[in-house]
Every structure is written in structure tokens, then in C-alpha cells.
Scaffold this active site. Sequence first.
Site, PDB file in Angstrom:
ATOM      1  CG  ASN A 152      -0.276  -0.565   2.570  1.00 58.13           C
ATOM      2  OD1 ASN A 152       0.168  -1.396   2.520  1.00 58.13           O
ATOM      3  ND2 ASN A 152      -0.401   0.393   3.471  1.00 58.13           N
ATOM      4  CD  GLN A 180      -3.689  -0.250  -1.541  1.00 57.03           C
ATOM      5  OE1 GLN A 180      -3.687   0.468  -2.561  1.00 57.03           O
ATOM      6  NE2 GLN A 180      -4.171   0.462  -0.422  1.00 57.03           N
ATOM      7  CB  SER A 200     -10.799  -3.636   1.710  1.00 55.22           C
ATOM      8  OG  SER A 200     -11.543  -2.492   2.426  1.00 55.22           O
ATOM      9  CG  HIS A 202     -12.440   1.680   2.200  1.00 52.74           C
ATOM     10  ND1 HIS A 202     -11.391   2.571   2.172  1.00 52.74           N
ATOM     11  CD2 HIS A 202     -12.031   0.566   2.752  1.00 52.74           C
ATOM     12  CE1 HIS A 202     -10.539   2.278   3.001  1.00 52.74           C
ATOM     13  NE2 HIS A 202     -10.862   0.829   3.553  1.00 52.74           N
ATOM     14  CB  CYS A 326      -2.204   3.302   9.359  1.00 54.22           C
ATOM     15  SG  CYS A 326      -3.295   2.666   8.065  1.00 54.22           S
TER      16      CYS A 326
HETATM   17  C1  LIG Z   1      -6.457  -0.419   3.486  1.00 55.87           C
HETATM   18  C2  LIG Z   1      -5.653  -1.715   3.703  1.00 55.87           C
HETATM   19  C3  LIG Z   1      -6.142  -2.359   4.599  1.00 55.87           C
HETATM   20  C4  LIG Z   1      -7.154  -2.252   5.708  1.00 55.87           C
HETATM   21  O1  LIG Z   1      -8.433  -2.282   4.969  1.00 55.87           O
HETATM   22  P1  LIG Z   1      -9.614  -1.806   5.634  1.00 55.87           P
HETATM   23  O2  LIG Z   1     -11.061  -2.008   4.886  1.00 55.87           O
HETATM   24  O3  LIG Z   1      -9.671  -0.232   5.624  1.00 55.87           O
HETATM   25  O4  LIG Z   1      -9.746  -2.263   7.156  1.00 55.87           O
HETATM   26  C5  LIG Z   1      -5.483  -3.723   4.729  1.00 55.87           C
HETATM   27  N1  LIG Z   1      -4.231  -4.039   4.023  1.00 55.87           N
HETATM   28  C6  LIG Z   1      -3.998  -3.124   3.123  1.00 55.87           C
HETATM   29  C7  LIG Z   1      -2.653  -3.544   2.175  1.00 55.87           C
HETATM   30  C8  LIG Z   1      -4.608  -1.745   2.749  1.00 55.87           C
HETATM   31  O5  LIG Z   1      -4.207  -1.214   1.956  1.00 55.87           O
END
Ligand SMILES: *Cc1c(COP(=O)(O)O)cnc(C)c1O
Length: 392
Positions: A152, A180, A200, A202, A326
Amino acid sequence: MKKLVYMDHAATTPVKSEVLDAMLPYFSEQFGNPSSLYALARVSKEAVENARAQVASAIGASPDEIFFTAGGSESDNWAIKGTAFANRKKGDHIITSAIEHHAVLHTCAYLETQGFSVTYLPVDRYGLVSPKDVEEAITDRTILVTVMAANNEIGTVQPIREIGRITRERGVPFHTDAVQAIGAVQIDVTEDAIDMLSLSGHKFYGPKGIGALYVRKGIRLGNLVHGGGQERRRRAGTENIPGIVGLGKAIEMATADIPGHTAKIAAMRDRLCAGILDAVPDTLLNGHPTLRLPNNINVSFRYIEGESILLMLDAHGICASTGSACSSASLEPSHVLLAVGLPHETAHGSLRLTLGDLNADGDVDYVLDVLPKVVERLRSMSPLYAARKGGV
Ligand SMILES: *Cc1c(COP(=O)(O)O)cnc(C)c1O
């Protein structure tokens, strides 16, 4: 009107209008609980199963291997803790990499407090995990290998197929955080020999707070969330129907034409990246030159602080990130940049720009106009820069 340029698509993305339209009825008219036994409830149940099929089809899985969760972090926690606690009699050793997302790293650190041992594989200067290192780290006690599909922060895309083939041959379950990678890299859980995969909503123009975990048939996995019998008794809690519907629609759209979609974004990214490196001296590109996400730029500007760059960019309406969102509240530089070998000072001066659907060529021009001036101004105030130039 002030210009707003959003270049932080790795942090989150807006919900696409088609996705929102698909979700809306499930907030109001179609509000049935899928566990109930009447026609209204069956509409919700069908919507969930339709989305499950959409997610499965996007990664080459079968629908009964897909379980909905509250996002990427929960999926990572479930895969890792669920495997660890279900296989305790078999072994206590987990292999991961030094540059995983905190949802993986902090879960592994927690398991260390519970008596498990974790190997954190190093990466090379581009952020690549070596499949050979994975192979050599496997012991009789190894119960899980978890390596992310794409990073990420620096965008490096890992050789997950090679890692998958090794772990499959050795009979060790392989989990990958593909949060990602979805929509950016073609993933097929069968071809890639993946046993568990986190995604995920979003991060690919779906809603926040919804995700999924793919679990290959036959993989031993304990439950993380205990309670009712939802998700075939594997994950309790009344389903987030609008979220699930949105996730299904979003992943279908994100994976419909990965090469076509990414080519457009990569072209903008390449022009922006070359422009920055050309205009700003003492700048280096982090991550792999070619094996990287099509939308990712991560650069370090020597002698200045990433936080100051962000503030000045924000004053110009540009949304970007240093390292990862984060860790932006902490003063420690990103664990990823340290793992690829950057000295602390250089890691502190890093900037991540991640492009996406919200961007057009004009945004690239705008950032290329603003960013070099911002860096120059910050450097003109930097004692480190002055010292390097031999004093003011
Ligand atoms: C954003 C992200 C997460 C966390 O996902 P959420 O849906 O925000 O809890 C985990 N791993 C990676 C590589 C991410 O980019």
C-alpha cells in the site's frame, strides 16, 4: 472555486454512482433480514448471494468460498488468528514479510504474545519478497505463510504465484492481503495457488466497512466473530446488506477491464512521476521501477519532512499522503521505507501520490506546477539543505 486534486486513492476511494444506485434500495424498501422466513427477507438473501457470486467470479473462486467481513482489517485478522488457533496442535510458526500492512503485522505481534513465533522476511531495496526466502523459512512447525499481493505504500507487486506454488507444494496454507491489488493486478486464486485472500470495498470504489475473505475449500480456519449462524456459521452478525451489494457491484466493475483501466491511470502516473524526478533534484523513487501498482508514486525528497510537504500541498487543494495514513500520526518513519533500506532522514521526506478515477491530465499538470515549488520553498527553509550546500 479552489481546485481540489485527490491523489490518495490508496487510502480510500469514493463510491461510484452505479455502486451507490445498487445499494440504495437495501437501506430502505428492501430492509429484510436475510435470516428471516418471508418474501421480503428472501430479497435480501438473494442480494447477498448475488454479491457473493460477483466477488467469487472476480478472483476465480467459487461462491461458497467467499465470506463477507467488515473490511480488510477484519479479513486479515480472521485469516491469521483463525489459522493460528485452529492449527495449534500442528505447529506454532507463521511466516510473513517486514512490509505488510499493520492489520497483518500487529495481528502477528499479538500472536507472538500468545506463544506463536513469527518470521518477518526481509525485502530487497525495491520491496520484493524472495520466494526462495519463503521456501527456506518453512519448517515442520509452519502453519501459515502470509504475504501481501501489493504494498500500500510503495506499490511493489509481490511474486505471489511463485510463493503460492511453493507453499502449496509444502502443504502450508498461503494467505495474501490483496486489498491494494484488486482492480489493479489480475488475480486468480486457483492459478496463483492462494488459500486465503483478503479484500476491502473502499479501495476499489465500493463502500467502507465491508470486505471479504476468500477461504479455499478444505482450509482449516477457526471463527473470529462468534454469535449467530450467518455466513454458513463462519462469521456471526446480521449482514451489512447495502455494503455487501455495493462490494459486489464495485468488484465487478473494478475487474471488468483491468488492462484497459490501468493503462489509462499508469500513463498519467508515468508522466507525473517522470515530471517530478525531472523537476526536483535530490529525489528518489521508492518501490520497484516496473513491478508496481499502476497508480502508485512514492518519492523521497531529501532534506525535508513529508508532513510539511503534505500541509503545503493541502493549502493548494492537493490530497496526498506520506508513507501510509495509518502511521501519519506517529513520528516514527514508515516501517516499509525502513525495510527497503532508506535512512531515517530520507524516509521522513517521503510522499505518496496514488492516482485513480478522480484524476485527469489537468491534475498532473497542476501537481507538476505546485509540487516542485513547494519542495523548493521547504528546502530553502531547511537547515539540512543549507548545510549540504555549504552554509547560507
Ligand atoms: C486499506 C488496507 C487494509 C485495511 O483495510 P480496511 O478495509 O480499511 O480495514 C489492509 N491491507 C492493505 C494492504 C490496505 O491497503
